[in-house]
Design a protein around this motif. Structure first.
Motif, PDB file in Angstrom:
ATOM      1  N   LEU A  12       0.824  -1.201   0.000  1.00  0.00           N
ATOM      2  CA  LEU A  12       0.000   0.000   0.000  1.00  0.00           C
ATOM      3  C   LEU A  12       0.866   1.261   0.000  1.00  0.00           C
ATOM      4  N   ALA A  13       1.951   1.244   0.756  1.00  0.00           N
ATOM      5  CA  ALA A  13       2.857   2.393   0.792  1.00  0.00           C
ATOM      6  C   ALA A  13       3.491   2.637  -0.576  1.00  0.00           C
ATOM      7  N   PHE A  14       3.907   1.586  -1.257  1.00  0.00           N
ATOM      8  CA  PHE A  14       4.490   1.745  -2.590  1.00  0.00           C
ATOM      9  C   PHE A  14       3.437   2.192  -3.605  1.00  0.00           C
ATOM     10  N   LEU A  15       2.209   1.722  -3.459  1.00  0.00           N
ATOM     11  CA  LEU A  15       1.135   2.155  -4.345  1.00  0.00           C
ATOM     12  C   LEU A  15       0.840   3.643  -4.150  1.00  0.00           C
ATOM     13  N   ILE A  16       0.830   4.092  -2.917  1.00  0.00           N
ATOM     14  CA  ILE A  16       0.628   5.518  -2.640  1.00  0.00           C
ATOM     15  C   ILE A  16       1.794   6.334  -3.183  1.00  0.00           C
ATOM     16  N   SER A  17       3.008   5.819  -3.041  1.00  0.00           N
ATOM     17  CA  SER A  17       4.179   6.520  -3.582  1.00  0.00           C
ATOM     18  C   SER A  17       4.083   6.653  -5.099  1.00  0.00           C
ATOM     19  N   ALA A  18       3.630   5.608  -5.757  1.00  0.00           N
ATOM     20  CA  ALA A  18       3.463   5.663  -7.213  1.00  0.00           C
ATOM     21  C   ALA A  18       2.399   6.679  -7.596  1.00  0.00           C
TER      22      ALA A  18
END
Length: 55
Positions: A12-18
């Motif tokens: 989820l953190a990487f998806l938000i970063s993207a």
């Protein structure tokens, strides 16, 4: 905390970063956005596999 939950949170953190990178980059997908999405996909797949195979 179990590994599957940690990996799901990281996905989820990487998806938000993207999403933030995509929005900041005038809604264009560049190599950095694709990298963030790929990492999010990998973490999601591993978390799902752990959820499915462990009780």
């Amino acid at each position: 905390m179990r590994a599957r939950y940690i990996l799901a949170v990281l996905a989820l953190a990487f998806l938000i970063s993207a999403a933030l990178r995509w929005a900041r980059n005038a809604r264009r997908i560049d190599p950095a956005v694709r990298t963030w999405l790929l990492i999010a996909l990998i973490f999601t797949a591993i978390a799902a596999w752990l959820q499915w195979h462990t009780s």
